[in-house]
Design an enzyme around this catalytic site. Structure first.
Site, PDB file in Angstrom:
ATOM      1  N   ASP A  43       0.837  -1.190   0.000  1.00  0.00           N
ATOM      2  CA  ASP A  43       0.000   0.000   0.000  1.00  0.00           C
ATOM      3  C   ASP A  43       0.877   1.247   0.000  1.00  0.00           C
ATOM      4  O   ASP A  43       2.039   1.207   0.408  1.00  0.00           O
ATOM      5  CB  ASP A  43      -0.870   0.022   1.266  1.00  0.00           C
TER       6      ASP A  43
ATOM      7  N   MET B   6      -8.746   7.265  10.763  1.00  0.00           N
ATOM      8  CA  MET B   6      -8.915   8.184   9.641  1.00  0.00           C
ATOM      9  C   MET B   6      -9.924   9.295   9.958  1.00  0.00           C
ATOM     10  O   MET B   6     -10.937   9.448   9.285  1.00  0.00           O
ATOM     11  CB  MET B   6      -9.369   7.403   8.390  1.00  0.00           C
TER      12      MET B   6
ATOM     13  N   LYS C  16      -0.550   3.431  -5.324  1.00  0.00           N
ATOM     14  CA  LYS C  16      -0.342   4.558  -6.217  1.00  0.00           C
ATOM     15  C   LYS C  16       0.566   4.081  -7.352  1.00  0.00           C
ATOM     16  O   LYS C  16       1.751   3.836  -7.160  1.00  0.00           O
ATOM     17  CB  LYS C  16       0.331   5.709  -5.464  1.00  0.00           C
TER      18      LYS C  16
END
Lengths: 264, 264
Positions: free
Chosen positions: A34, A168, A56
């Site tokens: 990740d 988060m 990404k």
């Protein structure tokens, strides 16, 4: 046919990897990770291994979960040890369920290696116990998003003796503060924002869920601890809010707290 | 003046210690450990270190928490690195709060090193994701005791989308089953008992909270996962209960599940 290891990378500090995770990073011939995994952890991957950032790729484009599943399955045909490296613990807010289903469907052998999830790392960094006799004997992990903010929870039944950990939490503290109060939590409930836990520039800020709305933003990744444990004394901040603890502490601890307060 | 490290020993498998914990066990000159810490983990302690079992000492007699606090404080005067080793993670059901208060009061430097808590280890062993989009987006850790059984929780507001992890469920499954149902959970809610997670003789048993009352006891230490994620297919047990998952799964995963079911 290779074996896939879904491995928790922990919070970022490479010393907080498990020994098993570190060994697998040295042995794997391919690692799919990740974007959140720290450079220090990635440095433990064997230099001979292929290393793919599935968070990404191709610049900013994200791979879909289905594409990641397909990659895992196809690499299992050509590699012996495939590591799927996820921030924190793979089984907590990590989308491991989808990958395990796909691997089962494809009859590929896999194993899960747990990691230190953000709540544990943040609490350790802040030296805040997540549970505490008579003050917090339950622990609730949840997330905050725009969707969550529009549907407040009814936490009144659980939260008097529960520590809430918001993963988060995002940068919109006023919205977060409103959501927590709309979720039947008292305005003066202590909370703590822990930013970049276990990193050299980690930060801790203690407040209440009402006052959180006015607080200065701390950098991501961050985590919000909500509950009476967040008011415990610490080396960085011994606030008046610790008085909240007194009424339910056993006698000897109450004395310890009082003595400490008078020393300061 | 020495420094005290409150260190998580994890679930028992020494490979699931953090690298930092392993390093501290090799460096410490004194280690005070709980009775629950596995022999394999204790074997990593330096042979030159003094090693004290504070969970069971002088035969069966237990030290009180105050006595453990006093020991930590007195050893800090004569040792440089003092390790207080606790099963799982120190800050989850580990009484670290009391020790941190005592250390602060005595102005002794300390640090917390997180460990893999039982929930993470059990879920990894059972290959059950604790969170799952649309099925479980919250996670509640709690304990069960005789006291808990007499005061059922009102979990109706949180549990439709929450995985519940019961630490120390104990051997009285009928009482546990009754408590869960009295706490407003549906009788057919899936659950899984995971016994001796990460040990070579670990066991997994899936059932529902109603049928749990009739289940054969598994050896301690055990942990109970309650929630729809416990019905997920696994290599050891692909039960009819997995049908419960279908109605809220996204389309592509539903197809994957159906295909897999027909293959079996």
């Amino acid at each position: 046919m290779g074996k896939v290891f879904l491995v928790g990378a922990g919070p970022g500090d490479p010393e907080l990897l498990t020994r098993k995770a570190a060994r697998l990073l040295a042995e794997a011939t391919i690692v799919l990770h990740d974007a959140l995994v720290s450079r220090e952890v990635l440095a433990l991957i064997s230099p001979r291994a292929e290393c793919i950032d599935v968070g990404k790729r191709f610049g900013q484009k994200l791979l879909t979960q289905d594409e990641i599943n397909s990659l895992l399955i196809s690499y299992a045909a050509s590699h012996e040890i495939i590591v799927r490296l996820k921030g924190g613990d793979p089984l907590i807010f990590g989308r491991a369920a989808e990958e395990m289903l796909a691997l089962r469907e494809a009859a590929i052998d896999f194993e899960v290696v747990p990691g230190i999830t953000a709540a544990l790392a943040a609490a350790a960094s802040a030296r805040i116990s997540l549970t505490y006799r008579r003050v917090a004997f339950q622990l609730l992990f949840t997330t905050f998003s725009r969707a969550a903010s529009s549907s407040p929870m009814d936490w009144s039944a659980v939260t008097t003796t529960t520590t809430l950990v918001i993963y988060m939490p995002g940068p919109d503290y006023p919205e977060l503060s409103r959501w927590l109060q709309d979720s039947d939590l008292p305005a003066d409930l202590p909370c703590a924002v822990i930013s970049k836990a276990t990193h050299p520039d980690q930060q801790l800020f203690r407040t209440t869920i009402a006052a959180l709305a006015e607080a200065a933003k701390l950098p991501a990744p961050a985590l919000l601890l909500v509950g009476r444990v967040a008011a415990q004394p610490s080396d960085t901040d011994f606030t008046a809010a610790s008085g909240l603890l007194h009424d339910s502490l056993p006698g000897n601890l109450r004395n310890v707290l009082s003595r400490r307060s008078s020393v300061l």
